[in-house]
Each structure stands twice: as C-alpha cells, then as structure tokens.
Design a protein around this motif. Structure first.
Motif, PDB file in Angstrom:
ATOM      1  N   PHE A 177       0.830  -1.203   0.000  1.00  0.00           N
ATOM      2  CA  PHE A 177       0.000   0.000   0.000  1.00  0.00           C
ATOM      3  C   PHE A 177       0.865   1.253   0.000  1.00  0.00           C
ATOM      4  N   SER A 178       0.435   2.229  -0.793  1.00  0.00           N
ATOM      5  CA  SER A 178       1.282   3.357  -1.146  1.00  0.00           C
ATOM      6  C   SER A 178       1.549   4.317   0.000  1.00  0.00           C
ATOM      7  N   MET A 179       0.650   4.421   0.964  1.00  0.00           N
ATOM      8  CA  MET A 179       0.832   5.387   2.043  1.00  0.00           C
ATOM      9  C   MET A 179       1.339   4.760   3.338  1.00  0.00           C
ATOM     10  N   ASP A 180       0.985   3.507   3.600  1.00  0.00           N
ATOM     11  CA  ASP A 180       1.402   2.842   4.828  1.00  0.00           C
ATOM     12  C   ASP A 180       2.554   1.868   4.612  1.00  0.00           C
ATOM     13  N   GLY A 181       2.787   1.467   3.371  1.00  0.00           N
ATOM     14  CA  GLY A 181       3.885   0.557   3.089  1.00  0.00           C
ATOM     15  C   GLY A 181       3.668  -0.846   3.595  1.00  0.00           C
ATOM     16  N   ASP A 182       2.451  -1.178   4.014  1.00  0.00           N
ATOM     17  CA  ASP A 182       2.175  -2.524   4.508  1.00  0.00           C
ATOM     18  C   ASP A 182       1.737  -3.428   3.363  1.00  0.00           C
ATOM     19  N   ILE A 183       1.797  -4.730   3.604  1.00  0.00           N
ATOM     20  CA  ILE A 183       1.538  -5.731   2.569  1.00  0.00           C
ATOM     21  C   ILE A 183       0.171  -6.367   2.802  1.00  0.00           C
ATOM     22  N   ALA A 184      -0.595  -6.511   1.745  1.00  0.00           N
ATOM     23  CA  ALA A 184      -1.904  -7.147   1.840  1.00  0.00           C
ATOM     24  C   ALA A 184      -1.750  -8.622   2.176  1.00  0.00           C
ATOM     25  N   PRO A 185      -2.714  -9.203   2.902  1.00  0.00           N
ATOM     26  CA  PRO A 185      -2.700 -10.646   3.195  1.00  0.00           C
ATOM     27  C   PRO A 185      -3.123 -11.439   1.956  1.00  0.00           C
ATOM     28  N   LEU A 186      -2.270 -11.432   0.956  1.00  0.00           N
ATOM     29  CA  LEU A 186      -2.646 -11.918  -0.375  1.00  0.00           C
ATOM     30  C   LEU A 186      -2.923 -13.420  -0.419  1.00  0.00           C
ATOM     31  N   GLN A 187      -2.230 -14.197   0.384  1.00  0.00           N
ATOM     32  CA  GLN A 187      -2.474 -15.640   0.361  1.00  0.00           C
ATOM     33  C   GLN A 187      -3.875 -15.970   0.850  1.00  0.00           C
ATOM     34  N   GLU A 204       0.228  -3.909  -8.164  1.00  0.00           N
ATOM     35  CA  GLU A 204       1.606  -4.114  -7.713  1.00  0.00           C
ATOM     36  C   GLU A 204       2.485  -2.890  -7.995  1.00  0.00           C
ATOM     37  N   ALA A 205       1.876  -1.713  -7.967  1.00  0.00           N
ATOM     38  CA  ALA A 205       2.620  -0.493  -8.307  1.00  0.00           C
ATOM     39  C   ALA A 205       3.890  -0.336  -7.488  1.00  0.00           C
ATOM     40  N   HIS A 206       3.838  -0.679  -6.200  1.00  0.00           N
ATOM     41  CA  HIS A 206       4.973  -0.422  -5.313  1.00  0.00           C
ATOM     42  C   HIS A 206       5.755  -1.689  -4.969  1.00  0.00           C
ATOM     43  N   SER A 207       5.492  -2.770  -5.689  1.00  0.00           N
ATOM     44  CA  SER A 207       6.233  -4.007  -5.431  1.00  0.00           C
ATOM     45  C   SER A 207       6.877  -4.586  -6.680  1.00  0.00           C
ATOM     46  N   PHE A 208       6.381  -4.254  -7.872  1.00  0.00           N
ATOM     47  CA  PHE A 208       6.994  -4.766  -9.092  1.00  0.00           C
ATOM     48  C   PHE A 208       8.373  -4.146  -9.262  1.00  0.00           C
ATOM     49  N   GLY A 209       9.352  -4.987  -9.505  1.00  0.00           N
ATOM     50  CA  GLY A 209      10.735  -4.548  -9.623  1.00  0.00           C
ATOM     51  C   GLY A 209      11.492  -4.617  -8.314  1.00  0.00           C
ATOM     52  N   VAL A 210      10.752  -4.591  -7.180  1.00  0.00           N
ATOM     53  CA  VAL A 210      11.371  -4.510  -5.859  1.00  0.00           C
ATOM     54  C   VAL A 210      11.332  -5.851  -5.127  1.00  0.00           C
ATOM     55  N   LEU A 303      15.425   1.195   9.289  1.00  0.00           N
ATOM     56  CA  LEU A 303      14.764   2.466   9.549  1.00  0.00           C
ATOM     57  C   LEU A 303      13.403   2.262  10.201  1.00  0.00           C
ATOM     58  N   SER A 304      12.632   1.316   9.702  1.00  0.00           N
ATOM     59  CA  SER A 304      11.294   1.101  10.260  1.00  0.00           C
ATOM     60  C   SER A 304      11.367   0.557  11.682  1.00  0.00           C
ATOM     61  N   SER A 305      12.393  -0.235  11.984  1.00  0.00           N
ATOM     62  CA  SER A 305      12.556  -0.733  13.348  1.00  0.00           C
ATOM     63  C   SER A 305      12.884   0.397  14.313  1.00  0.00           C
ATOM     64  N   ALA A 306      13.682   1.353  13.853  1.00  0.00           N
ATOM     65  CA  ALA A 306      14.060   2.481  14.712  1.00  0.00           C
ATOM     66  C   ALA A 306      12.906   3.448  14.931  1.00  0.00           C
ATOM     67  N   LEU A 307      12.095   3.651  13.887  1.00  0.00           N
ATOM     68  CA  LEU A 307      10.930   4.544  13.986  1.00  0.00           C
ATOM     69  C   LEU A 307       9.728   3.667  14.299  1.00  0.00           C
ATOM     70  N   ASN A 308       9.531   3.347  15.547  1.00  0.00           N
ATOM     71  CA  ASN A 308       8.646   2.240  15.915  1.00  0.00           C
ATOM     72  C   ASN A 308       7.160   2.534  15.773  1.00  0.00           C
ATOM     73  N   ASN A 309       6.809   3.631  15.107  1.00  0.00           N
ATOM     74  CA  ASN A 309       5.397   3.875  14.817  1.00  0.00           C
ATOM     75  C   ASN A 309       5.058   3.504  13.377  1.00  0.00           C
ATOM     76  N   THR A 310       5.859   2.621  12.762  1.00  0.00           N
ATOM     77  CA  THR A 310       5.654   2.266  11.361  1.00  0.00           C
ATOM     78  C   THR A 310       5.416   0.776  11.211  1.00  0.00           C
ATOM     79  N   PRO A 311       4.695   0.362  10.149  1.00  0.00           N
ATOM     80  CA  PRO A 311       4.470  -1.063   9.920  1.00  0.00           C
ATOM     81  C   PRO A 311       5.754  -1.844   9.628  1.00  0.00           C
ATOM     82  N   GLY A 312       6.674  -1.253   8.866  1.00  0.00           N
ATOM     83  CA  GLY A 312       7.968  -1.884   8.643  1.00  0.00           C
ATOM     84  C   GLY A 312       7.960  -3.102   7.758  1.00  0.00           C
ATOM     85  N   GLU A 313       7.176  -3.077   6.672  1.00  0.00           N
ATOM     86  CA  GLU A 313       7.107  -4.236   5.801  1.00  0.00           C
ATOM     87  C   GLU A 313       7.701  -4.001   4.415  1.00  0.00           C
TER      88      GLU A 313
END
Length: 377
Positions: A177-187, A204-210, A303-313
C-alpha cells in the motif's frame, strides 16, 4: 476571461480554508541538487541514477527522427513494434500470462474495472485502495462494497452475504500500500477468491521490480501469481520509466483491447519509452539489481525498526506525526540536514494520520539511515 467573483467565490473560499489549515498544495520546483538525498521518490531501484544502464541503452538503440512520439492511440497508428517487443518481454518475465501496456497506472486502474465489471456485478475493494482505484470504482456500473483495510474476516463476511446476488465478482487490493507501506494478506485473499469464485485484481505499483524473484513482485514472492486474474504493475516507479501494464489471461487482454476506454482513446507511449522499459526489464535479474533489492530491504528494515510507529514491511516507511504542522517541521529539519522529504496531509491521508512518507532508494547508505533516525527520533 471574465473573472467574476460570483463564479469563482467558492474556489477562493476553499483555497483560503486550505491555506488556513496548512493543507494548501503547491507544485514544487525540483532542482537537480546532488547534495540532497531524495526520500520522496518512487525510484526504488535508483534506475534514474544508473548511468551504466542508460549508457548501455543509448549504445544499443538508434532512433529515427520521427520515432520519438506515437502520435495516436494503439488502435490507430500508435502500436509501434516497440510495444509488441515490450509485451513479449513482459510475457517472458511473467510466463503463462499475457501483457497489455497502458500509458500509466492511473489510466489502467481507471479503465480496467469499468471495462470488466457491469451493472449485475460486485466489486469488493480494500478501504485504503489508491485514488486511481477509487476513481475506477466510481466509473463502473457495478455495485461497490469496501472491506476494512487488510481485514480478511470482513472481506469474507461481505462475500458470504453478497456473492450469490451477483453474476460476476472481483476482489481488488494493492500488493504494497502506497501510504502505509504494509503488505496485503494476499495468500488468504487468494483462498477467498477460489472459495467464492471471484476475479482477483492486485495493484503491484509499489512491489513490481522490488520484491519477488528478480523483481517479479509481491504476488510472486508469496507464490500466488497464478491466482491473480488482473496483475497491474506500473513502470514509472521501480522500473524508472513510464507507463504501466497488466498481466492477465489472453481472453481478458483481448477483451480490454476492445472495451477499455483508457486503451482505446489514449495516445500511445512513445516508442523510445517502450524500448527503455524493455531494456530495464531485461536487466532486472542482474546481480547488481539483486544486490540493490537486498540493500533496499535491509535499510528499510533498519529504519522502520528504529521509527517504531511504522508497519515496517516495505521500502515505504510512514513516519506518522498526526499533525500537519509537525510533519512540515520535521521535513524542514530533514532538508537542513541534506534530505528531501515531503509532508503527506489530508485528504491524501485521513485527518489525524498526517505523516512524512519516507520512500527509500536502493542506493541509500547505512550512514544516511542513521542520520535520518537521529533527526526524527
């Protein structure tokens, strides 16, 4: 132009309200300042800074003077051979599927649902889907229901209550997701797709290529690509080009060519753009690209681990301030220390969730990440 106040008053009033709440937007003038580390880009693999890749492309391809523009839609004279070569390349990259290139991800999301889904159909979409998906939902004649963000139980409740009432059904979600950076429970979503006999649409706008093998995306990483009926991937983010494509079944591709308004009535991409995209796709599996993806994930996790108010995925890390003025203040501090970042405010995100969207590139260093942590903590 008659600048009558009776005509323009409502617009001036709304702009004044935005100004008063610090939510007035301006188009930023981006200078090529090599001293600033860009944390506001979607160029996740730093393709735009990859001079070796650019030089290999320029050495390989030669252009006729009249080939820089397509000048019409693909159904007229815009379907240059480079389009076909690119789609064949994408088919090889995602085997067993057919690709159709669009001028952009917004156009793809706007047009596909409108083409595929009609008045006797149901679309069930994640509540936090991108604005382009929301516009696509508004354009379709299908009934649209929204499930709570990444809430599989709520999705199944909607399907169990409503699926039998409609001829066709489609589940719509993003991969990352583009604003939260979290991953959908796709399975789990894929399981519901089969259980309730629906189409599955994944952006897959923010996951294709990555993510995934050689950058094939999060659906590939999770092993569910074969369950996705419409896989929408943009080419202007990690791929460092322009446009988008859908990877789908042959019958869906042919149907979109005939029914999708954003294919039929849009000027095609320039051939040089298609050729550059193909060149990048052909190099996604290089060792240097795999190393870039690995570094991107390591730095994002740190970075996401250090800024602990983030999903970090993912490589998208939301630093949520909950206040627009604080977000602006933090952005200014980052800039003072050599980082370019922008505040994300209402209505892009809900009030009370204002943030800085830290969007990392693969060439970011550990020292730079440490500096960002020091500034924001």
């Amino acid at each position: 132009m008659n600048n009558s106040s009776s005509i323009y008053d409502r617009y001036e009033k709304e702009l004044s309200e935005l100004q008063a709440s610090n939510n007035l937007r301006h188009l930023p003038v981006i200078e090529n300042d090599g001293n600033l580390v860009n944390l506001a880009t979607n160029d996740y693999l730093a393709i735009n800074e990859n001079k070796d890749l650019l030089n290999s492309f320029l050495n390989e391809y030669q252009w006729e003077a009249n080939s820089m523009s397509s000048a019409s839609s693909r159904l007229l004279t815009g379907n240059h051979k480079e389009y076909q070569l690119l789609e064949h390349c994408l088919d090889d990259f995602l085997p067993g599927r057919c690709s159709l290139v669009f001028t952009g991800g917004f156009h793809a999301n706007q047009g596909i649902m409108q083409a595929l889904m009609g008045k006797n159909d149901l679309i069930v979409a994640d509540k936090l889907s991108h604005a382009s998906i929301i516009d696509g939902l508004r354009l379709t004649e299908a009934t649209v229901l929204r499930f709570r963000h990444n809430d599989v139980s709520h999705l199944e409740h909607i399907l169990s209550e409503n699926r039998s009432k409609y001829q066709q059904c489609m589940i719509v979600t993003e991969g990352i997701f583009s604003m939260d950076g979290d991953i959908a429970p796709l399975q789990q979503i894929a399981e519901l797709k089969h259980k309730y006999n629906t189409l599955l649409y994944v952006d897959e706008a923010h996951s294709f290529g990555v993510r995934g093998r050689d950058g094939r995306g999060i659906c590939d990483e999770l092993g569910i690509t074969s369950s996705v009926d419409v896989l929408m991937c943009t080419l202007g983010k990690a791929i460092g080009s322009n446009g988008a494509f859908v990877s789908t079944a042959p019958v869906i591709r042919n149907y979109l060519v005939n029914k999708c308004r954003t294919i039929i009535f849009t000027t095609a991409l320039p051939p040089v753009n298609c050729a550059w995209t193909r060149h990048v796709i052909e190099h996604l599996g290089d060792a240097s690209m795999n190393n870039a993806r690995a570094n991107l994930q390591r730095m994002a996790s740190k970075l996401s681990s250090a800024l602990n108010n983030t999903p970090g995925e993912s490589q998208i890390i939301p630093y949520i301030t909950g206040d627009v003025n604080l977000a602006i203040e933090k952005c200014n501090r980052l800039r003072e220390h050599g980082f370019y970042a922008l505040p994300i405010r209402y209505p892009t995100v809900a009030k009370g969730t204002e943030r800085i969207r830290l969007s990392l590139k693969a060439n970011i260093t550990e020292n730079q990440v440490d500096k960002i942590i020091d500034i924001l903590k």
